[in-house]
Motif scaffolding. Sequence first.
Motif, mmCIF file in Angstrom:
data_model
loop_
_atom_site.group_PDB
_atom_site.id
_atom_site.type_symbol
_atom_site.label_atom_id
_atom_site.label_comp_id
_atom_site.label_asym_id
_atom_site.label_seq_id
_atom_site.Cartn_x
_atom_site.Cartn_y
_atom_site.Cartn_z
ATOM 1 N N ASP A 160 1.240 -1.058 0.247
ATOM 2 C CA ASP A 160 0.487 0.099 0.027
ATOM 3 C C ASP A 160 0.507 1.363 -0.047
ATOM 4 O OD1 ASP A 160 -2.512 1.566 0.773
ATOM 5 O OD2 ASP A 160 -1.175 2.258 2.527
ATOM 6 N N PHE A 161 0.807 2.203 -1.013
ATOM 7 C CA PHE A 161 1.109 3.700 -0.911
ATOM 8 C C PHE A 161 1.465 4.048 0.029
ATOM 9 C CE2 PHE A 161 0.641 8.136 -0.934
ATOM 10 C CZ PHE A 161 1.901 8.465 -2.143
ATOM 11 N N VAL A 162 0.381 4.364 1.546
ATOM 12 C CA VAL A 162 0.485 5.110 2.434
ATOM 13 C C VAL A 162 1.361 3.942 3.328
ATOM 14 C CG1 VAL A 162 -0.792 6.581 4.241
ATOM 15 C CG2 VAL A 162 -1.056 6.369 2.180
ATOM 16 N N SER A 163 1.125 3.262 3.858
ATOM 17 C CA SER A 163 1.961 2.028 4.610
ATOM 18 C C SER A 163 3.055 1.764 3.830
ATOM 19 C CB SER A 163 0.803 0.946 4.465
ATOM 20 O OG SER A 163 -0.443 0.939 4.907
ATOM 21 N N ALA A 164 4.081 2.111 2.794
ATOM 22 C CA ALA A 164 4.665 1.401 2.887
ATOM 23 C C ALA A 164 6.342 3.104 2.622
ATOM 24 C CB ALA A 164 4.813 1.266 1.017
ATOM 25 N N LEU A 165 5.073 4.394 2.845
ATOM 26 C CA LEU A 165 6.500 5.722 2.415
ATOM 27 C C LEU A 165 5.910 6.443 3.575
ATOM 28 C CD1 LEU A 165 5.686 5.817 -2.119
ATOM 29 C CD2 LEU A 165 7.720 4.908 -0.464
ATOM 30 N N ARG A 166 4.781 6.177 4.175
ATOM 31 C CA ARG A 166 4.824 6.918 5.439
ATOM 32 C C ARG A 166 5.949 7.154 6.387
ATOM 33 N NH1 ARG A 166 -0.072 6.836 9.388
ATOM 34 N NH2 ARG A 166 0.340 9.636 10.826
ATOM 35 N N ASN A 167 6.248 8.507 7.185
ATOM 36 C CA ASN A 167 7.134 9.139 7.590
ATOM 37 C C ASN A 167 6.547 10.195 8.400
ATOM 38 O OD1 ASN A 167 9.819 9.803 9.203
ATOM 39 N ND2 ASN A 167 10.292 7.399 7.822
ATOM 40 N N ASP A 168 6.242 10.077 10.326
ATOM 41 C CA ASP A 168 5.602 11.256 10.446
ATOM 42 C C ASP A 168 6.820 12.239 11.483
ATOM 43 O OD1 ASP A 168 3.292 9.613 9.903
ATOM 44 O OD2 ASP A 168 3.721 8.916 11.995
ATOM 45 N N TYR A 169 8.275 12.001 11.332
ATOM 46 C CA TYR A 169 9.253 12.793 11.305
ATOM 47 C C TYR A 169 9.639 13.929 10.673
ATOM 48 C CZ TYR A 169 10.003 8.765 14.074
ATOM 49 O OH TYR A 169 9.995 7.516 14.980
ATOM 50 N N ARG A 170 9.347 15.136 11.201
ATOM 51 C CA ARG A 170 9.579 17.073 10.891
ATOM 52 C C ARG A 170 10.288 17.265 10.415
ATOM 53 N NH1 ARG A 170 6.485 21.026 15.155
ATOM 54 N NH2 ARG A 170 4.691 20.050 14.957
ATOM 55 N N PHE A 171 11.818 15.907 10.748
ATOM 56 C CA PHE A 171 13.644 16.244 9.838
ATOM 57 C C PHE A 171 13.548 15.573 8.599
ATOM 58 C CE2 PHE A 171 17.021 14.777 10.022
ATOM 59 C CZ PHE A 171 17.739 16.636 9.624
ATOM 60 N N PHE A 172 12.391 14.574 8.482
ATOM 61 C CA PHE A 172 12.960 13.138 7.391
ATOM 62 C C PHE A 172 11.996 14.719 6.665
ATOM 63 C CE2 PHE A 172 10.315 10.797 4.740
ATOM 64 C CZ PHE A 172 11.648 9.546 3.920
ATOM 65 N N SER A 173 10.764 15.266 6.918
ATOM 66 C CA SER A 173 10.447 15.695 5.919
ATOM 67 C C SER A 173 10.675 17.076 5.556
ATOM 68 C CB SER A 173 8.911 16.296 6.503
ATOM 69 O OG SER A 173 8.099 17.134 5.466
ATOM 70 N N PHE A 174 11.935 17.559 6.319
ATOM 71 C CA PHE A 174 12.760 19.203 6.425
ATOM 72 C C PHE A 174 13.620 18.184 5.107
ATOM 73 C CE2 PHE A 174 17.081 20.987 7.596
ATOM 74 C CZ PHE A 174 16.542 21.780 6.807
ATOM 75 N N LEU A 175 13.986 17.565 5.212
ATOM 76 C CA LEU A 175 15.409 16.593 4.262
ATOM 77 C C LEU A 175 15.040 16.388 2.877
ATOM 78 C CD1 LEU A 175 17.127 14.084 6.721
ATOM 79 C CD2 LEU A 175 17.898 16.476 5.729
ATOM 80 N N THR A 176 13.292 16.047 2.910
ATOM 81 C CA THR A 176 12.881 15.683 1.510
ATOM 82 C C THR A 176 12.943 16.716 1.340
ATOM 83 O OG1 THR A 176 10.870 16.214 2.380
ATOM 84 C CG2 THR A 176 11.843 13.598 2.266
ATOM 85 N N TRP A 177 12.550 18.602 1.451
ATOM 86 C CA TRP A 177 12.067 19.074 0.805
ATOM 87 C C TRP A 177 13.705 19.565 0.343
ATOM 88 C CZ3 TRP A 177 8.520 21.030 -1.565
ATOM 89 C CH2 TRP A 177 6.935 20.126 -1.292
ATOM 90 N N VAL A 178 14.777 20.018 1.522
ATOM 91 C CA VAL A 178 15.662 20.080 0.867
ATOM 92 C C VAL A 178 16.694 19.503 0.170
ATOM 93 C CG1 VAL A 178 18.577 19.863 1.602
ATOM 94 C CG2 VAL A 178 16.862 20.586 3.211
ATOM 95 N N ALA A 179 16.987 17.883 -0.332
ATOM 96 C CA ALA A 179 16.489 17.464 -1.909
ATOM 97 C C ALA A 179 15.854 18.338 -2.536
ATOM 98 C CB ALA A 179 16.443 16.191 -1.209
ATOM 99 N N GLY A 180 14.854 17.753 -2.779
ATOM 100 C CA GLY A 180 13.841 18.739 -3.859
ATOM 101 C C GLY A 180 14.407 20.064 -4.045
ATOM 102 N N ALA A 181 14.420 20.660 -3.155
ATOM 103 C CA ALA A 181 15.651 22.476 -3.354
ATOM 104 C C ALA A 181 17.041 21.796 -3.953
ATOM 105 C CB ALA A 181 15.022 22.771 -2.290
#
Length: 294
Positions: free
Chosen positions: A86-107
């Motif tokens: 399942d998409f959500v079950s496979a890729l979900r991550n609740d940590y804010r630092f993880f979300s921050f790093l994903t946007w840094v990589a995108g930037a």
Amino acid sequence: MQEKKQDEIQKQLRKTALEITLYVAGAGAFGVFFRWLQVMVAFNDLGLVDRSYLNLLVPGFVLAAAIVFYRFLERDKRLRRFVPEDFVSALRNDYRFFSFLTWVAGAILVVGSLALLGKAETDRLAPLLRTMAILGALSGVSGALLLELAHRETRQPLLLCLVSLPPVALFAVWIIYLYRANSINSVLWSYVPEMLSVAVVMFAFARIAGFAFGSPKPDRARFDSMLGASLCLMCLADDRYLGMQLMLLGTSMSLMLYNWAMVCNLQHQQEPEQPKETPQDGFEHLETEWKQSK
């Protein structure tokens, strides 16, 4: 008690994700060093490749990295751990630092795309480079957005499919650019490593898009993500536009984060129950002994 046990499992999975990410980053560091040595030593002043052990060391490194990453998958199979389909079950991550790093990589990917767009006008393949720059900017946003949608538990198939497509298109165009740019280049070592890396990355994003399209292959997605991330780092040793270097760096970070999310969401498969043997009555017992004696 159940919550405490779940927290311990999550801590163990985060340690596993950190271990694998360090292996991927370490493999990329060795790869960029070996590739840099090959470019410095094995290439002569005419741009041709001389005989050198480095011409065996680089493909040997790629094979060794692939074996190490495959062993990680085999270890999870032995431990009966699997990534949910399942998409959500496979890729979900609740940590804010993880979300921050994903946007840094995108930037980083977006900045690289803008830098490439500024240099594309002087290249003979300017249309392809402009297309890569536009798709790169879209991929920088969509790559981070896809993980954000998993965090928000979004399950809209059309939206997820549209968001997951730009990275696949980017590296498909990148392969076409490499083919056009090296159509008369007889020195395979000058572009084949980059072409291999781009192909692996394209497959990695296609496997990740499989979660959104309803045809997931989690083990292949993890393997391609790990190998693609390390090969992107290896290619930084080559000479190319600065914007393309930043795009490879951002892509490598993005693939590591996708793999991190999948590892943190590993689930344990329960062992199948053994069927209980029905007791035999006297006649069945005699029949069994008779068959064994024959």
